[in-house]
Design a protein around this motif. Sequence first.
Motif, short mmCIF file in Angstrom:
data_model
loop_
_atom_site.label_atom_id
_atom_site.label_comp_id
_atom_site.label_asym_id
_atom_site.label_seq_id
_atom_site.Cartn_x
_atom_site.Cartn_y
_atom_site.Cartn_z
N PRO A 17 72.15 -29.38 69.64
CA PRO A 17 73.62 -29.39 69.58
C PRO A 17 74.12 -30.57 68.74
O PRO A 17 73.60 -31.68 68.83
CB PRO A 17 74.02 -29.54 71.04
CG PRO A 17 72.86 -29.01 71.82
CD PRO A 17 71.65 -29.38 71.02
N LYS A 18 75.13 -30.31 67.92
CA LYS A 18 75.70 -31.35 67.08
C LYS A 18 76.58 -32.29 67.90
O LYS A 18 77.28 -31.86 68.83
CB LYS A 18 76.54 -30.72 65.96
CG LYS A 18 75.70 -30.07 64.85
CD LYS A 18 75.07 -31.13 63.96
CE LYS A 18 74.37 -30.50 62.75
NZ LYS A 18 73.77 -31.53 61.88
N LYS A 28 65.36 -37.35 60.05
CA LYS A 28 65.63 -35.92 60.17
C LYS A 28 66.26 -35.58 61.51
O LYS A 28 67.25 -34.83 61.59
CB LYS A 28 64.33 -35.13 59.98
CG LYS A 28 64.48 -33.61 60.06
CD LYS A 28 63.13 -32.95 59.86
CE LYS A 28 63.22 -31.44 60.01
NZ LYS A 28 61.91 -30.79 59.86
N GLU A 29 65.73 -36.12 62.58
CA GLU A 29 66.26 -35.85 63.92
C GLU A 29 67.69 -36.36 64.06
O GLU A 29 68.53 -35.71 64.69
CB GLU A 29 65.36 -36.52 64.97
CG GLU A 29 64.00 -35.84 65.10
CD GLU A 29 63.03 -36.62 65.98
OE1 GLU A 29 63.44 -37.70 66.48
OE2 GLU A 29 61.90 -36.15 66.18
N LEU A 30 67.98 -37.51 63.44
CA LEU A 30 69.34 -38.06 63.49
C LEU A 30 70.31 -37.18 62.70
O LEU A 30 71.43 -36.91 63.15
CB LEU A 30 69.34 -39.48 62.94
CG LEU A 30 70.66 -40.25 62.99
CD1 LEU A 30 71.19 -40.35 64.42
CD2 LEU A 30 70.47 -41.65 62.39
N LEU A 31 69.88 -36.72 61.54
CA LEU A 31 70.73 -35.85 60.72
C LEU A 31 71.00 -34.52 61.43
O LEU A 31 72.10 -33.98 61.34
CB LEU A 31 70.07 -35.60 59.36
CG LEU A 31 70.01 -36.78 58.39
CD1 LEU A 31 69.11 -36.43 57.20
CD2 LEU A 31 71.40 -37.15 57.90
N LEU A 32 69.99 -34.01 62.11
CA LEU A 32 70.14 -32.71 62.77
C LEU A 32 71.17 -32.72 63.90
O LEU A 32 71.77 -31.69 64.20
CB LEU A 32 68.78 -32.25 63.31
CG LEU A 32 67.81 -31.67 62.27
CD1 LEU A 32 66.41 -31.52 62.86
CD2 LEU A 32 68.31 -30.32 61.76
N GLY A 35 72.63 -29.62 58.20
CA GLY A 35 73.88 -29.11 58.74
C GLY A 35 75.05 -30.07 58.71
O GLY A 35 76.13 -29.75 59.24
N CYS A 36 74.88 -31.24 58.10
CA CYS A 36 75.98 -32.20 58.04
C CYS A 36 77.01 -31.81 56.99
O CYS A 36 76.66 -31.22 55.96
CB CYS A 36 75.45 -33.59 57.70
SG CYS A 36 74.40 -34.34 58.94
N CYS A 37 78.25 -32.17 57.23
CA CYS A 37 79.27 -32.17 56.19
C CYS A 37 79.05 -33.45 55.37
O CYS A 37 78.78 -34.51 55.95
CB CYS A 37 80.67 -32.18 56.78
SG CYS A 37 81.07 -30.71 57.75
N VAL A 38 79.12 -33.36 54.06
CA VAL A 38 78.80 -34.49 53.19
C VAL A 38 80.06 -34.93 52.43
O VAL A 38 80.71 -34.11 51.77
CB VAL A 38 77.69 -34.12 52.19
CG1 VAL A 38 77.41 -35.29 51.24
CG2 VAL A 38 76.42 -33.72 52.94
N ARG A 72 73.74 -25.88 49.93
CA ARG A 72 72.45 -25.73 50.58
C ARG A 72 71.57 -24.71 49.84
O ARG A 72 70.36 -24.89 49.71
CB ARG A 72 72.64 -25.31 52.04
CG ARG A 72 73.32 -26.40 52.87
CD ARG A 72 73.57 -26.00 54.31
NE ARG A 72 74.26 -27.06 55.01
CZ ARG A 72 75.49 -26.97 55.52
NH1 ARG A 72 76.16 -25.83 55.44
NH2 ARG A 72 76.05 -28.00 56.12
N GLN A 73 72.18 -23.65 49.33
CA GLN A 73 71.43 -22.66 48.55
C GLN A 73 70.89 -23.29 47.27
O GLN A 73 69.76 -23.02 46.85
CB GLN A 73 72.34 -21.47 48.23
CG GLN A 73 72.73 -20.65 49.46
CD GLN A 73 73.83 -19.65 49.17
OE1 GLN A 73 74.23 -19.45 48.02
NE2 GLN A 73 74.34 -19.00 50.21
N TYR A 74 71.70 -24.14 46.66
CA TYR A 74 71.30 -24.87 45.45
C TYR A 74 70.09 -25.76 45.74
O TYR A 74 69.11 -25.80 44.99
CB TYR A 74 72.50 -25.69 44.98
CG TYR A 74 72.22 -26.79 43.99
CD1 TYR A 74 72.17 -26.54 42.62
CD2 TYR A 74 72.05 -28.11 44.41
CE1 TYR A 74 71.95 -27.56 41.71
CE2 TYR A 74 71.82 -29.13 43.51
CZ TYR A 74 71.78 -28.86 42.17
OH TYR A 74 71.55 -29.88 41.27
#
Length: 340
Positions: free
Chosen positions: A192-193, A232-236, A261-264, A318-320
């Motif tokens: 969960p975010k 990675k775990e922190l970003l997730l 899944g972060c907004c950048v 993300r596709q890029y």
Amino acid sequence: MKKIKINQDTIIYVLCPAYIKSGGPELLHQLVKELNNNKIKSYIVYYNTNENDKKYRTSEFDKYTNEYKKIDEIEDNENNIIIMPETVEAIKNTKKIRFAKKIIWWLSVDNFLKAYRIINPLKVQTIFGYVKMLLKGKIMYSFNYIRKADYHLCQSNYAINFLKNKKIENIIYLSDYINEAYLNIKDNELVPKEDFVLYNPKKGFKFTKKIIEKSNNLKWIPIQNLTTQQVKELLLKSKVYIDFGNHPGKDRFPREAAMCGCCVITGKRGSARFEEDVPIDNEFKFDDKKKNVDKIVEKIEICLDDYENQTKKFDKYRQYIEKEKTKFEEDVKNIFKLEE
């Protein structure tokens, strides 16, 4: 696309700083792996080494190559190639190379400019200073020497633009891809975010600090002193990543954050100014000026409160990113062309 002709006997040496775990050295190792995958004999060559050490790299890079060479083991002949990052240390280590082709891979324009400003021979005020620099080998670090490189690989469109403005030719685009740990995120890794806002304290912190002070009600977390898995775990589990650094090349943190899944949210310096390098909507890019602090805080709060809708705006980004590894593999194969 320009091609660099090689044959079955060609050896490619890729210079890399020892001991450093960051995006640039990882990319240099990735190139060696891909060249060897294409049956082109290639080696990492470490510089700035301590001869008493038995290992010059982080174990996380072992998956890319098992072998390495030392500077004095380079076979200097017209058939071979040396690829070096644009750092002064790497370029200094090629000063005795007379016959092998030299290729500069522009991974960080800003780091080059910073070093060039310090040691540009045209800015030396005395003959004593000039001779001192000459003896140290630093005098080579000038645009005249740079122009003598046989080719210039560019990791970003920012670098291409920089070199073209300097009237440098023989430019070839060769970018990169992020660590595969971020390209293959499994369902069981998703969590969960939470309303976390992440930042890199090593890049653009002077301006980031102003944003933090304006929004100290938010949960700010610096990304530092963590392993790849911990990052990675922190970003997730975080919703927002901001980056107001110089973006000297196509930085990896924004891409890794997006894949988690972060907004950048970024500034507009360096590669972030180029749509081709950081293809996110302009509403998420801001000039790092005091007048924009309130707007940035507002955008962060929107991303936190309306996360499900805002994160969808990064799907194309993300596709890029997902396609970059395949693109890198294709480009390496097309650029380094084996003669029949």
